[in-house]
Design a protein around this motif. Structure first.
Motif, PDB file in Angstrom:
ATOM      1  N   ALA A 120      44.025  18.638  35.133  1.00 38.44           N
ATOM      2  CA  ALA A 120      44.344  20.039  35.427  1.00 38.44           C
ATOM      3  C   ALA A 120      43.079  20.849  35.702  1.00 38.44           C
ATOM      4  N   SER A 121      41.948  20.393  35.210  1.00 33.99           N
ATOM      5  CA  SER A 121      40.680  21.087  35.478  1.00 33.99           C
ATOM      6  C   SER A 121      40.272  20.975  36.947  1.00 33.99           C
ATOM      7  N   ASN A 122      40.971  20.143  37.725  1.00 37.76           N
ATOM      8  CA  ASN A 122      40.725  20.010  39.169  1.00 37.76           C
ATOM      9  C   ASN A 122      41.737  20.824  39.995  1.00 37.76           C
ATOM     10  N   VAL A 123      42.571  21.609  39.319  1.00 39.74           N
ATOM     11  CA  VAL A 123      43.621  22.378  39.998  1.00 39.74           C
ATOM     12  C   VAL A 123      43.238  23.852  40.002  1.00 39.74           C
ATOM     13  N   LEU A 124      43.135  24.411  41.200  1.00 38.71           N
ATOM     14  CA  LEU A 124      42.804  25.830  41.361  1.00 38.71           C
ATOM     15  C   LEU A 124      43.989  26.573  41.965  1.00 38.71           C
ATOM     16  N   TYR A 125      44.048  27.866  41.688  1.00 41.60           N
ATOM     17  CA  TYR A 125      45.178  28.712  42.079  1.00 41.60           C
ATOM     18  C   TYR A 125      44.634  30.032  42.600  1.00 41.60           C
ATOM     19  N   TRP A 126      45.235  30.517  43.664  1.00 38.74           N
ATOM     20  CA  TRP A 126      45.004  31.912  44.045  1.00 38.74           C
ATOM     21  C   TRP A 126      46.311  32.504  44.512  1.00 38.74           C
ATOM     22  N   SER A 127      46.601  33.687  43.965  1.00 37.15           N
ATOM     23  CA  SER A 127      47.887  34.336  44.205  1.00 37.15           C
ATOM     24  C   SER A 127      48.020  34.839  45.631  1.00 37.15           C
ATOM     25  N   GLY A 128      46.940  35.335  46.198  1.00 38.13           N
ATOM     26  CA  GLY A 128      47.025  36.016  47.478  1.00 38.13           C
ATOM     27  C   GLY A 128      47.628  37.392  47.259  1.00 38.13           C
ATOM     28  N   GLY A 154      46.205  38.621  40.985  1.00 36.59           N
ATOM     29  CA  GLY A 154      45.151  38.058  40.142  1.00 36.59           C
ATOM     30  C   GLY A 154      43.969  37.583  40.961  1.00 36.59           C
ATOM     31  N   GLN A 155      44.251  36.988  42.114  1.00 33.62           N
ATOM     32  CA  GLN A 155      43.217  36.454  42.997  1.00 33.62           C
ATOM     33  C   GLN A 155      43.618  36.805  44.434  1.00 33.62           C
ATOM     34  N   PRO A 156      43.204  37.958  44.924  1.00 36.57           N
ATOM     35  CA  PRO A 156      43.637  38.392  46.256  1.00 36.57           C
ATOM     36  C   PRO A 156      43.187  37.479  47.398  1.00 36.57           C
ATOM     37  N   THR A 157      42.043  36.783  47.231  1.00 34.28           N
ATOM     38  CA  THR A 157      41.515  35.945  48.306  1.00 34.28           C
ATOM     39  C   THR A 157      41.207  34.537  47.795  1.00 34.28           C
ATOM     40  N   ALA A 158      41.059  33.609  48.721  1.00 38.02           N
ATOM     41  CA  ALA A 158      40.750  32.219  48.370  1.00 38.02           C
ATOM     42  C   ALA A 158      39.426  32.110  47.626  1.00 38.02           C
ATOM     43  N   ALA A 159      38.485  32.989  47.924  1.00 38.83           N
ATOM     44  CA  ALA A 159      37.184  32.958  47.255  1.00 38.83           C
ATOM     45  C   ALA A 159      37.313  33.253  45.759  1.00 38.83           C
ATOM     46  N   GLN A 160      38.425  33.820  45.334  1.00 36.21           N
ATOM     47  CA  GLN A 160      38.633  34.171  43.927  1.00 36.21           C
ATOM     48  C   GLN A 160      39.527  33.165  43.200  1.00 36.21           C
ATOM     49  N   PRO A 204      46.188  29.136  30.931  1.00 35.43           N
ATOM     50  CA  PRO A 204      46.869  30.230  31.650  1.00 35.43           C
ATOM     51  C   PRO A 204      45.886  31.268  32.187  1.00 35.43           C
ATOM     52  N   LYS A 205      46.068  31.606  33.458  1.00 35.26           N
ATOM     53  CA  LYS A 205      45.266  32.644  34.120  1.00 35.26           C
ATOM     54  C   LYS A 205      46.219  33.670  34.727  1.00 35.26           C
ATOM     55  N   VAL A 206      45.769  34.921  34.808  1.00 34.95           N
ATOM     56  CA  VAL A 206      46.592  35.978  35.381  1.00 34.95           C
ATOM     57  C   VAL A 206      46.829  35.693  36.857  1.00 34.95           C
ATOM     58  N   ALA A 207      48.092  35.688  37.241  1.00 37.55           N
ATOM     59  CA  ALA A 207      48.471  35.479  38.642  1.00 37.55           C
ATOM     60  C   ALA A 207      48.778  36.803  39.329  1.00 37.55           C
ATOM     61  N   PHE A 208      49.435  37.705  38.607  1.00 38.36           N
ATOM     62  CA  PHE A 208      49.823  38.997  39.177  1.00 38.36           C
ATOM     63  C   PHE A 208      50.141  39.925  38.025  1.00 38.36           C
ATOM     64  N   SER A 209      49.959  41.231  38.230  1.00 36.43           N
ATOM     65  CA  SER A 209      50.308  42.192  37.185  1.00 36.43           C
ATOM     66  C   SER A 209      50.779  43.495  37.810  1.00 36.43           C
ATOM     67  N   LYS A 210      51.427  44.295  36.963  1.00 35.32           N
ATOM     68  CA  LYS A 210      51.920  45.604  37.385  1.00 35.32           C
ATOM     69  C   LYS A 210      51.690  46.587  36.255  1.00 35.32           C
ATOM     70  N   THR A 211      51.117  47.741  36.583  1.00 28.24           N
ATOM     71  CA  THR A 211      50.880  48.791  35.599  1.00 28.24           C
ATOM     72  C   THR A 211      51.328  50.131  36.157  1.00 28.24           C
ATOM     73  N   GLY A 212      51.665  51.033  35.244  1.00 30.47           N
ATOM     74  CA  GLY A 212      52.026  52.390  35.640  1.00 30.47           C
ATOM     75  C   GLY A 212      53.412  52.481  36.250  1.00 30.47           C
ATOM     76  N   GLY A 213      53.748  53.682  36.645  1.00 31.23           N
ATOM     77  CA  GLY A 213      55.056  53.947  37.229  1.00 31.23           C
ATOM     78  C   GLY A 213      56.142  53.953  36.171  1.00 31.23           C
ATOM     79  N   THR A 214      57.363  54.089  36.619  1.00 34.28           N
ATOM     80  CA  THR A 214      58.528  54.078  35.731  1.00 34.28           C
ATOM     81  C   THR A 214      59.680  53.369  36.419  1.00 34.28           C
ATOM     82  N   GLY A 215      60.639  52.917  35.638  1.00 34.32           N
ATOM     83  CA  GLY A 215      61.865  52.358  36.183  1.00 34.32           C
ATOM     84  C   GLY A 215      61.736  50.937  36.674  1.00 34.32           C
ATOM     85  N   ASN A 216      62.741  50.524  37.434  1.00 38.79           N
ATOM     86  CA  ASN A 216      62.830  49.151  37.923  1.00 38.79           C
ATOM     87  C   ASN A 216      61.820  48.882  39.034  1.00 38.79           C
ATOM     88  N   ASN A 217      61.426  47.596  39.177  1.00 39.53           N
ATOM     89  CA  ASN A 217      60.451  47.229  40.194  1.00 39.53           C
ATOM     90  C   ASN A 217      60.516  45.734  40.441  1.00 39.53           C
TER      91      ASN A 217
END
Length: 182
Positions: free
Chosen positions: A104-112, A126-132, A139-152
């Protein structure tokens, strides 16, 4: 004549009372109204059941997109924050000996970037570009959401990169990438 005067006087008093009517009443009234807004659902994630990212030989890197990952937040929350992580297992073939294992140490991920979002707040890849790209042996952060209210919701199509080590034997290798949202 007295009767006429008396009758006229009584008629006048009756008319005055009728015109005066009841004493002035309060002309407003308040009604306190309540309603309940229910959550449409909870916090969920959908991922592709399978993905084939291609093929390569030892000493090269194989990469490909996994397919759409979607977080749906129907909690109707005042603070609908969430974070999605991704983690990979080793990739193995055959009996899983050292020559039949890509760690698994040979497996890289980028969310785009997001391929779609709805709702208020800030959606952050989490990783907008391939360079990241990051190693996902933990476990690494893939995507997050902060702020706002209600459903999303947010969707993205992550890319996986697998570095095939020297000495890896021929075979179809299988591993599992797990996305979690909290």
């Amino acid at each position: 004549m007295r009767r006429k005067l008396l009758a006229a006087g009584l008629a006048g008093i009756a008319a005055a009372v009728a015109l005066a009517g009841p004493a002035a009443a309060d002309t407003t009234g308040d009604t306190i109204v309540t309603l309940t807004v229910n959550a449409a659902g909870g916090l969920s994630i959908t991922v592709p059941a399978t993905a084939n990212i291609g093929n390569g030989v030892e000493g090269t890197t194989v990469s490909g997109q996994l397919g759409p990952v979607t977080v749906l937040d129907q909690r109707g929350s005042l603070t609908p924050n969430w974070t999605t992580t991704a983690v990979s297992t080793d990739f193995v073939t055959g009996g899983g000996s050292s020559g039949e294992t890509i760690p698994a140490s040979n497996v890289l991920y980028w969310s785009g970037p997001a391929t779609g979002t709805a709702g208020t707040g800030t959606f952050t890849p989490g990783q907008p570009t391939a360079a990241q790209a990051v190693v996902i042996d933990t476990p690494k952060v893939a995507f997050s959401k902060t702020g706002g209210t209600g459903n999303n919701f947010a969707s993205w199509n992550p890319t996986l990169l697998v570095n095939i080590p020297d000495g890896t034997v021929e075979g179809v290798y299988t591993g599992t990438v797990t996305h979690s949202v909290v």
